[in-house]
Design an enzyme around this catalytic site. Structure first.
Site, PDB file in Angstrom:
ATOM      1  N   LYS A 120       0.835  -1.217   0.000  1.00  0.00           N
ATOM      2  CA  LYS A 120       0.000   0.000   0.000  1.00  0.00           C
ATOM      3  C   LYS A 120       0.866   1.264   0.000  1.00  0.00           C
ATOM      4  O   LYS A 120       0.538   2.252  -0.639  1.00  0.00           O
ATOM      5  CB  LYS A 120      -0.920   0.005   1.237  1.00  0.00           C
ATOM      6  CG  LYS A 120      -1.905  -1.150   1.261  1.00  0.00           C
ATOM      7  CD  LYS A 120      -2.700  -1.203   2.545  1.00  0.00           C
ATOM      8  CE  LYS A 120      -1.869  -1.490   3.774  1.00  0.00           C
ATOM      9  NZ  LYS A 120      -1.325  -2.874   3.853  1.00  0.00           N
ATOM     10  N   GLY A 147       3.126  -0.559   8.818  1.00  0.00           N
ATOM     11  CA  GLY A 147       4.472  -0.231   8.368  1.00  0.00           C
ATOM     12  C   GLY A 147       4.420  -0.193   6.851  1.00  0.00           C
ATOM     13  O   GLY A 147       4.243  -1.233   6.223  1.00  0.00           O
TER      14      GLY A 147
HETATM   15  P1  GDP Z   1       2.290  -2.122   3.055  1.00  0.00           P
HETATM   16  O1  GDP Z   1       2.209  -2.298   4.525  1.00  0.00           O
HETATM   17  O2  GDP Z   1       1.078  -2.616   2.349  1.00  0.00           O
HETATM   18  O3  GDP Z   1       2.654  -0.724   2.657  1.00  0.00           O
HETATM   19  O4  GDP Z   1       3.490  -3.064   2.562  1.00  0.00           O
HETATM   20  P2  GDP Z   1       4.949  -3.190   3.253  1.00  0.00           P
HETATM   21  O5  GDP Z   1       5.728  -1.980   2.933  1.00  0.00           O
HETATM   22  O6  GDP Z   1       4.807  -3.586   4.672  1.00  0.00           O
HETATM   23  O7  GDP Z   1       5.518  -4.470   2.508  1.00  0.00           O
HETATM   24  C1  GDP Z   1       5.681  -4.500   1.141  1.00  0.00           C
HETATM   25  C2  GDP Z   1       7.152  -4.786   0.831  1.00  0.00           C
HETATM   26  O8  GDP Z   1       7.279  -5.149  -0.531  1.00  0.00           O
HETATM   27  C3  GDP Z   1       8.063  -3.594   0.992  1.00  0.00           C
HETATM   28  O9  GDP Z   1       9.346  -4.051   1.342  1.00  0.00           O
HETATM   29  C4  GDP Z   1       8.083  -2.961  -0.389  1.00  0.00           C
HETATM   30  O10 GDP Z   1       9.243  -2.195  -0.634  1.00  0.00           O
HETATM   31  C5  GDP Z   1       8.054  -4.186  -1.251  1.00  0.00           C
HETATM   32  N1  GDP Z   1       7.384  -4.072  -2.548  1.00  0.00           N
HETATM   33  C6  GDP Z   1       6.259  -3.387  -2.890  1.00  0.00           C
HETATM   34  N2  GDP Z   1       5.912  -3.667  -4.163  1.00  0.00           N
HETATM   35  C7  GDP Z   1       6.818  -4.537  -4.626  1.00  0.00           C
HETATM   36  C8  GDP Z   1       6.974  -5.248  -5.873  1.00  0.00           C
HETATM   37  O11 GDP Z   1       6.176  -5.127  -6.790  1.00  0.00           O
HETATM   38  N3  GDP Z   1       8.042  -6.098  -5.981  1.00  0.00           N
HETATM   39  C9  GDP Z   1       8.935  -6.282  -4.959  1.00  0.00           C
HETATM   40  N4  GDP Z   1       9.931  -7.126  -5.140  1.00  0.00           N
HETATM   41  N5  GDP Z   1       8.817  -5.645  -3.781  1.00  0.00           N
HETATM   42  C10 GDP Z   1       7.767  -4.804  -3.616  1.00  0.00           C
HETATM   43  P1  IMO Z   2       0.212  -2.695   7.250  1.00  0.00           P
HETATM   44  O1  IMO Z   2      -0.582  -1.408   7.192  1.00  0.00           O
HETATM   45  C1  IMO Z   2       0.521  -6.813   8.663  1.00  0.00           C
HETATM   46  C2  IMO Z   2      -1.540  -7.764  12.425  1.00  0.00           C
HETATM   47  C3  IMO Z   2      -0.625  -8.167  13.561  1.00  0.00           C
HETATM   48  C4  IMO Z   2      -1.550  -9.120  14.317  1.00  0.00           C
HETATM   49  C5  IMO Z   2      -2.912  -8.460  14.155  1.00  0.00           C
HETATM   50  C6  IMO Z   2      -3.337  -7.599  15.359  1.00  0.00           C
HETATM   51  O2  IMO Z   2       1.677  -2.519   7.244  1.00  0.00           O
HETATM   52  O3  IMO Z   2      -0.308  -3.641   6.215  1.00  0.00           O
HETATM   53  P2  IMO Z   2      -2.511  -5.208  16.204  1.00  0.00           P
HETATM   54  O4  IMO Z   2      -1.159  -4.752  16.658  1.00  0.00           O
HETATM   55  O5  IMO Z   2      -3.074  -4.453  15.064  1.00  0.00           O
HETATM   56  O6  IMO Z   2      -3.497  -5.298  17.353  1.00  0.00           O
HETATM   57  O7  IMO Z   2      -2.268  -6.737  15.728  1.00  0.00           O
HETATM   58  O8  IMO Z   2      -2.825  -7.633  13.012  1.00  0.00           O
HETATM   59  N1  IMO Z   2      -1.207  -6.464  11.789  1.00  0.00           N
HETATM   60  C7  IMO Z   2      -0.577  -6.345  10.612  1.00  0.00           C
HETATM   61  N2  IMO Z   2      -0.038  -7.279   9.793  1.00  0.00           N
HETATM   62  N3  IMO Z   2       0.553  -5.504   8.303  1.00  0.00           N
HETATM   63  C8  IMO Z   2      -0.015  -4.565   9.091  1.00  0.00           C
HETATM   64  O9  IMO Z   2      -0.133  -3.274   8.720  1.00  0.00           O
HETATM   65  C9  IMO Z   2      -0.574  -4.961  10.329  1.00  0.00           C
HETATM   66  N4  IMO Z   2      -1.175  -4.295  11.333  1.00  0.00           N
HETATM   67  C10 IMO Z   2      -1.567  -5.235  12.214  1.00  0.00           C
HETATM   68  O10 IMO Z   2       0.535  -8.799  13.083  1.00  0.00           O
HETATM   69  O11 IMO Z   2      -1.602 -10.347  13.647  1.00  0.00           O
HETATM   70 MG    MG Z   3       3.250  -3.157   6.097  1.00  0.00          MG
END
Ligand code: GDP
Ligand code: IMO
Ligand code: MG
Length: 422
Positions: free
Chosen positions: A16, A40
């Site tokens: 996202k 995160g």
């Molecule tokens: P979010 O919480 O939905 O914003 O996702 P996160 O940032 O926690 O996790 C997504 C991870 O995948 C991060 O390390 C990004 O940099 C990485 N990422 C996002 N899009 C792509 C993609 O298309 N390919 C690869 N290899 N990595 C990606």
């Molecule tokens: P983003 O926005 C992945 C998960 C936790 C746990 C459950 C409840 O980066 O996609 P909490 O601390 O919210 O009460 O935990 O939800 N969880 C996530 N897993 N990405 C997240 O956020 C999360 N936010 C909460 O690991 O299973």
């Molecule tokens: Mg995340």
């Protein structure tokens, strides 16, 4: 660009942050609408990698106003650190508006997760999310707007602390907390953005009325939604499009583009059922290649094949108008890729996603096997650059979910994004 929302269709971490950052180039307002520092979101801005927790990923485009909406829970210590980091990177402070009705995570919320053991039992992020949302609905929470009236805030914190100290008489950490100390710390952390606390609902309403380009950024994913996810292994907020309207205080916001994000496979952090989970060498390889470690907690993410029963449910509860398919590049080099198209439970085929975690535990995946591809996708610029096997995989996902993929992401950097038909 019309108004758009970026919504997770899995258990979070779908990408996202990346997609919001990419789309925010064309936005006037970027609004984070739910959750708190449990999120995160990874952003790569001009080659520098950030993990954002509270500030919308659009804040890297300072000409856009970044709003933290009323449905969020905010830890001011985390916000302060993030604000300072982004300001240092940009060379100027991000332009924020913090909803006065957003709730504040206080140190005792984080402590409660430890005392109650919920962090271990549910595998939460231990950021005080559930105790804070719980205080909100029990009408004993503190809100961002309360920072503007420190004396009233101190009295409220005092009442809350009194009760908590009686409930947990053995906790030294709790015994050490004083209302005056906690409020002073909150106000100090909030100093650079105290004047940015205000009426977010009116700002968003006005922007939508004036046809400004508003981009909404969800946190977590539909399968973690407190109502529509795998309860009780969920987070404490409404993570779907329905939660967006409530969070911003606009009942039927005009958001024509609702982008449901899914990885080309599945991950989950924390406890709870995961029907397509894999173990062994292939899962380890996926985790390594996809960098599947939590941005907030550093925990290794559980990995598995794409579960289309779950994604279809998530697209439906979000009213997704299109998909963004991320991390397709991670699947390169796998000979046979599996897609879960239904479940089997007690000898019966199930196509509707069960909302009970107990029922989901009893489901086994029914897979289709697709031929993989060997090519590296990370340099692809258009759909024509993708191998036929990858195109077939995308087409099957679209067919099964009834939703077309408008964005294909083939790497973490913003330029590794294919905008289809735009
Ligand atoms: P979010 O919480 O939905 O914003 O996702 P996160 O940032 O926690 O996790 C997504 C991870 O995948 C991060 O390390 C990004 O940099 C990485 N990422 C996002 N899009 C792509 C993609 O298309 N390919 C690869 N290899 N990595 C990606
Ligand atoms: P983003 O926005 C992945 C998960 C936790 C746990 C459950 C409840 O980066 O996609 P909490 O601390 O919210 O009460 O935990 O939800 N969880 C996530 N897993 N990405 C997240 O956020 C999360 N936010 C909460 O690991 O299973
Ligand atoms: Mg995340």
């Amino acid at each position: 660009m019309t108004s758009s929302a970026v919504l997770g269709l899995q258990w979070g971490d779908e990408g996202k942050g990346k997609i919001t950052h990419v789309l925010a180039r064309d936005a006037d307002l970027v609004v984070r609408f739910n959750g708190g520092p449990n999120a995160g979101h990874t952003v790569i801005d001009r080659g520098v990698k950030f993990g954002t927790h509270l500030i919308p990923a659009g804040a890297f485009h300072p000409e856009a106003l970044s709003i933290l909406a009323g449905g969020m829970v905010i830890d001011l210590g985390v916000l302060r650190q993030e604000f300072d980091e982004i300001a240092a990177h940009l060379g100027s402070a991000p332009t924020l508006l913090i909803a006065d009705s957003a709730h504040l995570i206080l140190p005792y919320h984080r402590l409660l997760e430890e005392l109650e053991g919920s962090g271990a039992h549910f595998g939460t992020t231990r950021r005080g999310i559930s105790p804070c949302y719980r205080d909100k609905v029990a009408h004993v929470g503190l809100r961002a707007g309360d920072l503007l009236q420190p004396e009233i805030m101190t009295r409220r914190v005092e009442r809350r602390l009194d009760l908590l100290k009686r409930l947990w008489p053995g906790s030294e950490a709790l015994a050490d907390m004083t209302a005056e100390g906690l409020v002073a710390e909150q106000i100090e952390n909030a100093a650079p953005f105290l004047e940015s606390i205000g009426d977010a609902t009116s700002a968003i309403h006005q922007a939508l009325q004036e046809s400004k380009r508003v981009l909404f950024e969800g946190a977590q994913g539909a399968l973690l939604d407190v109502d529509h996810g795998t309860y009780p292994y969920v987070t404490s907020s409404s993570t779907t499009f329905a939660g967006l309207g409530n969070s911003i205080g606009i009942p039927t916001p005009d958001v024509p583009r609702r982008i449901g994000i899914t990885k080309a496979y599945t991950t989950r952090v924390g406890e709870g059922p995961f029907t397509t989970e894999m173990e062994g060498a292939l899962a380890d390889e996926m985790r390594k290649k996809g960098g599947e470690f939590g941005v907030t907690t550093g925990r290794p993410r559980r990995c598995g094949w794409l579960d289309l029963v779950a994604v279809k449910h998530a697209a439906f509860v979000n009213g997704a108008t299109e998909l963004a398919l991320t991390k397709l590049d991670v699947l390169s080099g796998i000979d046979e890729i599996k897609l879960c198209v239904a479940y089997e439970r007690a000898g019966e085929r199930i196509e509707a996603f069960p909302l009970s975690a107990d029922v989901l535990e009893e489901c086994a995946p029914i897979y289709e096997t697709h031929t993989g591809w060997q090519e590296d996708l990370t340099g692809a610029k258009t759909m024509d650059d993708l191998p036929q096997a990858a195109l077939d995989y995308i087409a099957r996902i679209e067919e099964m979910t009834g939703t077309s993929a408008g964005i294909i992401s083939i790497g973490p950097a913003p330029e590794q994004t294919i905008h289809r038909g735009r």
